[in-house]
Enzyme design. Structure first.
Site, PDB file in Angstrom:
ATOM      1  N   HIS A   1      -4.118   0.805  12.357  1.00  0.00           N
ATOM      2  CA  HIS A   1      -4.151  -0.080  12.748  1.00  0.00           C
ATOM      3  C   HIS A   1      -5.564  -0.623  12.763  1.00  0.00           C
ATOM      4  CE1 HIS A   1      -2.705  -3.419  15.233  1.00  0.00           C
ATOM      5  NE2 HIS A   1      -1.150  -2.523  16.592  1.00  0.00           N
TER       6      HIS A   1
ATOM      7  N   HIS B   1       0.928  -0.493  -0.487  1.00  0.00           N
ATOM      8  CA  HIS B   1       0.189  -0.112   0.324  1.00  0.00           C
ATOM      9  C   HIS B   1       0.727   1.034   0.112  1.00  0.00           C
ATOM     10  CE1 HIS B   1      -3.911  -2.323   0.978  1.00  0.00           C
ATOM     11  NE2 HIS B   1      -2.660  -2.576   1.380  1.00  0.00           N
TER      12      HIS B   1
ATOM     13  N   ASN C   1     -10.331  -3.161   2.281  1.00  0.00           N
ATOM     14  CA  ASN C   1      -9.953  -3.229   1.062  1.00  0.00           C
ATOM     15  C   ASN C   1     -11.372  -2.858   0.399  1.00  0.00           C
ATOM     16  OD1 ASN C   1      -7.058  -3.413   1.043  1.00  0.00           O
ATOM     17  ND2 ASN C   1      -7.317  -5.543   1.439  1.00  0.00           N
TER      18      ASN C   1
ATOM     19  N   TYR D   1       0.676  -4.120  12.221  1.00  0.00           N
ATOM     20  CA  TYR D   1       0.700  -2.906  11.661  1.00  0.00           C
ATOM     21  C   TYR D   1       1.543  -2.153  12.909  1.00  0.00           C
ATOM     22  CZ  TYR D   1      -2.943  -3.703   8.095  1.00  0.00           C
ATOM     23  OH  TYR D   1      -3.173  -4.632   7.016  1.00  0.00           O
TER      24      TYR D   1
HETATM   25 FE1  HDD Z   1      -2.446  -4.653   5.782  1.00  0.00          FE
HETATM   26  C1  HDD Z   1      -1.152  -1.753   5.077  1.00  0.00           C
HETATM   27  C2  HDD Z   1      -5.757  -3.447   4.388  1.00  0.00           C
HETATM   28  C3  HDD Z   1      -3.859  -8.366   5.894  1.00  0.00           C
HETATM   29  C4  HDD Z   1       0.193  -5.566   7.145  1.00  0.00           C
HETATM   30  N1  HDD Z   1      -2.690  -2.948   5.203  1.00  0.00           N
HETATM   31  C5  HDD Z   1      -2.782  -1.643   4.879  1.00  0.00           C
HETATM   32  C6  HDD Z   1      -3.590  -1.048   4.202  1.00  0.00           C
HETATM   33  C7  HDD Z   1      -4.599  -1.532   4.056  1.00  0.00           C
HETATM   34  C8  HDD Z   1      -4.618  -2.689   3.948  1.00  0.00           C
HETATM   35  C9  HDD Z   1      -5.526  -0.206   3.332  1.00  0.00           C
HETATM   36  C10 HDD Z   1      -2.577   0.546   4.282  1.00  0.00           C
HETATM   37  C11 HDD Z   1      -3.212   1.531   5.657  1.00  0.00           C
HETATM   38  C12 HDD Z   1      -2.763   2.987   5.192  1.00  0.00           C
HETATM   39  O1  HDD Z   1      -3.173   3.622   3.826  1.00  0.00           O
HETATM   40  O2  HDD Z   1      -1.601   3.438   5.407  1.00  0.00           O
HETATM   41  N2  HDD Z   1      -4.267  -5.486   4.840  1.00  0.00           N
HETATM   42  C13 HDD Z   1      -5.321  -5.074   4.689  1.00  0.00           C
HETATM   43  C14 HDD Z   1      -6.633  -5.889   4.675  1.00  0.00           C
HETATM   44  C15 HDD Z   1      -6.079  -7.149   5.184  1.00  0.00           C
HETATM   45  C16 HDD Z   1      -4.688  -7.166   5.446  1.00  0.00           C
HETATM   46  C17 HDD Z   1      -7.955  -5.175   4.037  1.00  0.00           C
HETATM   47  C18 HDD Z   1      -6.830  -8.229   4.716  1.00  0.00           C
HETATM   48  C19 HDD Z   1      -8.057  -8.554   5.654  1.00  0.00           C
HETATM   49  N3  HDD Z   1      -1.812  -6.595   6.285  1.00  0.00           N
HETATM   50  C20 HDD Z   1      -2.923  -8.455   6.080  1.00  0.00           C
HETATM   51  C21 HDD Z   1      -1.765  -9.164   6.711  1.00  0.00           C
HETATM   52  C22 HDD Z   1      -1.042  -8.387   7.294  1.00  0.00           C
HETATM   53  C23 HDD Z   1      -1.093  -6.785   6.622  1.00  0.00           C
HETATM   54  C24 HDD Z   1      -2.705 -10.384   6.672  1.00  0.00           C
HETATM   55  C25 HDD Z   1       0.215  -8.832   8.005  1.00  0.00           C
HETATM   56  C26 HDD Z   1       0.194 -10.238   8.935  1.00  0.00           C
HETATM   57  N4  HDD Z   1      -0.930  -3.664   5.845  1.00  0.00           N
HETATM   58  C27 HDD Z   1       0.147  -4.340   6.324  1.00  0.00           C
HETATM   59  C28 HDD Z   1       1.444  -3.618   7.349  1.00  0.00           C
HETATM   60  C29 HDD Z   1       0.361  -2.393   5.699  1.00  0.00           C
HETATM   61  C30 HDD Z   1      -0.396  -2.768   5.405  1.00  0.00           C
HETATM   62  C31 HDD Z   1       2.187  -4.240   6.950  1.00  0.00           C
HETATM   63  C32 HDD Z   1       1.917  -1.687   5.574  1.00  0.00           C
HETATM   64  C33 HDD Z   1       1.950  -0.093   6.284  1.00  0.00           C
HETATM   65  C34 HDD Z   1       1.634  -0.017   7.131  1.00  0.00           C
HETATM   66  O3  HDD Z   1       0.552  -1.563   7.695  1.00  0.00           O
HETATM   67  O4  HDD Z   1       1.249   0.893   7.775  1.00  0.00           O
HETATM   68  O5  HDD Z   1       1.424  -4.047   8.401  1.00  0.00           O
END
Ligand code: HDD
Length: 711
Positions: free
Chosen positions: A339, A75, A148, A362
């Protein structure tokens, strides 16, 4: 601080002390010394070497060297906006969350939309899932709904998230391709991961190439839990329903937009808000009583499943309006930290294993991305309510805590800050009874990977099915390893035989008689592989209308961009009449001419030109109109770029209108002026009425049937 018609709210007021305007201010160093010259470095003589003692130069360059922070691992590419959420009706019977009880208060929000796979500078129009993350600044603390634009996910357990992301990101040896899933490693992983079948149908559908961020649905994905004042729980799925409907572009169009304007979605969101056409979504909830936890054919805890709206209707309970653009992209959109673990009293997690893993990820990612544990103090992340606890110090701490005590219990500081009773709003977790063995395993109730993939495909209109077939043929066509393509055909066969057959045809392959059994890593090394046939359950529901974009809102042309192709000698009266009628309906009109400046209409009036054929492209508009006027018509018909513009608009199934005496322009195109859907030829009033209806249809997808068009 409010810009034009962009209002203030509690959060924007809190941001006020942090705003810095460069209006009439004197320049200083970071330590406040007024600067006399920041254009020339300090030298030993006019032509001499620069001196190390130049603290002004050193500070300026050092700050610049450190301007970038690590981009989000996923993202990374995103666009944000401020807004408000207002509740229509109280949900007090199911949740005690204050912002879902109080219909009077407007809760400030900050929203960030994103693509998933691409880097921060990548195109907006990648075929990808879109992030839809909303931070509610409630009176009980921040609630982040990090969702999402698709209601399900690729994997069932967070343990696999790094694998999924490694597979979709550019390949590690050559860092290609950027912001695209059409490559071997992604499809290798997917073809071995049958649980992704349902999500793959969504990702290959037009939902992955939205027309606008303002025209996407949003989903919390996981099943959450609500808790009411009595401590009773129920399950809930969150939805965002856009009031402009759900619309997408065509894949060929998406690829062109990526070249013509890679910021297409970001610009569209920004311009809509600047112009006062504030994007709106209704918040929807699907409520499932605890007693019904096991009544479905799927497991509520499985994030690869949705609850069809036919089974549990979506209640629309409030509206979110995005009404203010950020003041500074980095300070707000880049530094905002979402988060899944940011919840408020009345909302809790379920045991969805994907959600549970996210709870760790997060915070962890913000520590590295934003440089330490004080990221909650960055203005955009601060709640509107005060923060008091015994957390202290760390990089970039901003709060100056006074007093001697940073521990509890304490007697030296009146035992402050004090814990809060549940009855007074203190957070308590739902008291779920857990009595189980510790295992690394997955519930058998998660093993049906195909019935909802099939339900989704069945629910699509014919044009949508064609697009899914084309998307899969495109993506797998870019895969070099034939064995991966074949394995995917095996998966598609389990979703829909015809789909598999059509994709196989495009790939020049045959659907395998006996599909290779995909490896399933959720089975422990010493466990038995799944009995594959038992996975193929057929959903009792054959089709769900909410899953097709064909059934979305199609009664408005608000914010649609319409191109008028004109040259000197244009009929100014018709041009202005059509423009007036379209703008009265909320559309945005741009006059495109051979050169910038002004046009002289046939009656001598001047018409300002918005774009030239060099700066504009049909893929950046929703519809095209060609006004009459002999000289203008002759010039446009002879202008290759104008003819190309129309050919492309036709290919991408857009509404096209022309005055009766502008037919010569249509005759210069490959589609001509014969009567057909979405092509409106006529005079004034009739033309306007029919054109408005045609634009509101969004696209005439039926036009694709012959599917043999140039441009
Ligand atoms: Fe995630 C970012 C949505 C599963 C780990 N995720 C992130 C963002 C969105 C989502 C919208 C961007 C937020 C922003 O604009 O800053 N993610 C989802 C959805 C998931 C999902 C809808 C499943 C239903 N994500 C998911 C899993 C993991 C992560 C299973 C790790 C185990 N996601 C992250 C992250 C991010 C992230 C690496 C990258 C940047 C951030 O968090 O702030 O932690």
């Amino acid at each position: 601080m409010a810009k034009g018609n962009q209002p203030e709210n509690e959060k924007t007021k809190k941001l006020k002390p942090h705003l810095a305007d460069a209006t009439g201010e004197q320049m200083t160093t970071d330590h406040g010394v007024r600067i006399n010259d920041d254009q020339n470095s300090l030298k030993a003589g006019e032509r001499g070497a620069t001196l190390l003692e130049d603290f002004i130069l050193r500070e300026k360059i050092t700050h610049f060297d450190h301007e970038r922070i690590p981009e989000r691992i996923v993202h990374a590419r995103g666009s944000g906006a401020h807004g408000v959420f207002k509740l229509y009706k109280s949900l007090g019977d199911v949740t005690k969350a204050n912002f879902l009880n109080d219909t009077e208060t407007e809760t400030p929000v900050f929203v960030r939309f994103s693509t998933v796979a691409g880097s921060r500078g990548s195109t907006d129009l990648a075929r990808d899932v879109r992030g839809f993350a909303v931070k509610f600044y409630t009176q009980e603390g921040n609630f982040d709904l990090v969702g999402n634009n698709m209601p399900v996910f690729f994997i069932q357990d967070a343990m696999k998230f790094p694998d999924l992301v490694h597979a979709v990101k550019p390949e590690p040896d050559n860092e290609m391709p950027q912001a695209a899933s059409a490559h071997d490693t992604f499809w290798d992983f997917i073809s071995l991961m049958p649980e992704s079948a349902h999500m793959i149908m969504w990702a290959m559908s037009d939902r992955a190439i939205p027309r606008s961020l303002r025209m996407m649905e949003g989903f919390g994905v996981h099943t959450f839990r609500f808790i009411n004042e009595k401590g009773e729980g129920c399950f809930v799925k969150f939805h965002w329903k856009p009031l402009l409907g759900v619309h997408s572009v065509a894949w060929d169009e998406a690829q062109n937009i990526s070249g013509k304007d890679p910021d297409f979605h970001r610009r569209d969101l920004w311009e809509a808000i600047e112009s006062g056409a504030f994007p709106e979504w209704e918040l929807g909830v699907q409520i499932v009583p605890e007693a019904d936890e096991f009544k479905f054919e799927f497991d509520l805890l499985d994030p690869t499943k949705l609850i069809p709206e036919e089974l549990v209707p979506v209640q629309r309970v409030g509206k979110m309006t995005l009404n203010r653009n950020p003041d500074n992209f980095f300070a707000e959109t880049e530094q905002v930290a979402f988060h899944v673990g940011h919840i408020v009293p009345g909302i809790d997690f379920s045991n969805d294993p994907l959600m549970q893993g996210r709870l760790f990820s997060y915070t962890d990612t913000q520590l590295i991305r934003l440089g330490g544990p004080n990221f909650h103090e960055i203005p955009i992340n601060r709640p509107v309510v005060p923060v008091h606890n015994n957390q202290r110090d760390g990089y970039m701490r901003q709060t100056i805590n006074r007093g001697k005590t940073s521990y509890g219990p304490n007697s030296l500081g009146h035992n402050d800050p004090q814990q809060v009773k549940a009855a007074d709003g203190g957070f308590t977790s739902y008291q779920e009874r857990i009595d189980a063995k510790k295992v690394r395993a997955r519930s058998k109730s998660f093993f049906d990977h195909f019935s909802q993939a099939n339900l989704f495909f069945n629910s699509q209109s014919q044009p949508e099915k064609n697009h899914i077939t084309d998307a899969l043929s495109f993506e797998l066509g870019k895969v070099k390893t034939v064995a991966i393509r074949e394995r995917m055909l095996g998966i598609l066969k389990l979703i829909d035989q015809k789909l598999a057959g059509d994709v196989a045809f495009a790939l020049g392959l045959k659907v395998p008689e006996k599909p290779e059994r995909p490896i399933n890593h959720s089975i422990p090394a010493d466990g038995k592989p799944e009995d594959y046939d038992s996975l193929i359950v057929k959903s009792s529901l054959k089709s769900s209308s909410a899953l097709s974009m064909a059934n979305t809102i199609k009664d408005t042309i608000k914010t649609r961009k319409i191109a008028f192709l004109a040259a000197d000698g244009v009929n100014g009266a018709t041009l202005n009449a059509v423009k007036k009628a379209l703008t009265a309906e909320g559309a945005v009109v741009e006059v495109i001419a051979p050169k910038l400046g002004e046009l002289t209409a046939a009656d001598g009036t001047k018409i300002p030109v918005d774009q030239s054929f060099l700066t504009a492209a049909s893929v950046l508009y929703d519809a095209v109109y060609v006004p009459g006027g002999d000289k203008s018509v002759a010039a446009i018909a002879a202008e290759a770029n104008a003819v190309h513009f129309l050919n492309e608009a036709f290919k991408h199934c857009k509404a096209i209108a022309a005055d009766q005496d502008a037919k010569a322009v249509l005759d210069a195109t490959y589609f001509g002026s014969a009567k057909q859907p979405g092509l409106v030829i006529g005079d004034a009033k009739k033309l306007i009425d029919e054109f408005i209806v045609a634009i509101a249809q969004h696209r005439v997808w039926e036009r694709e049937k012959p599917r043999q068009v140039p441009a």
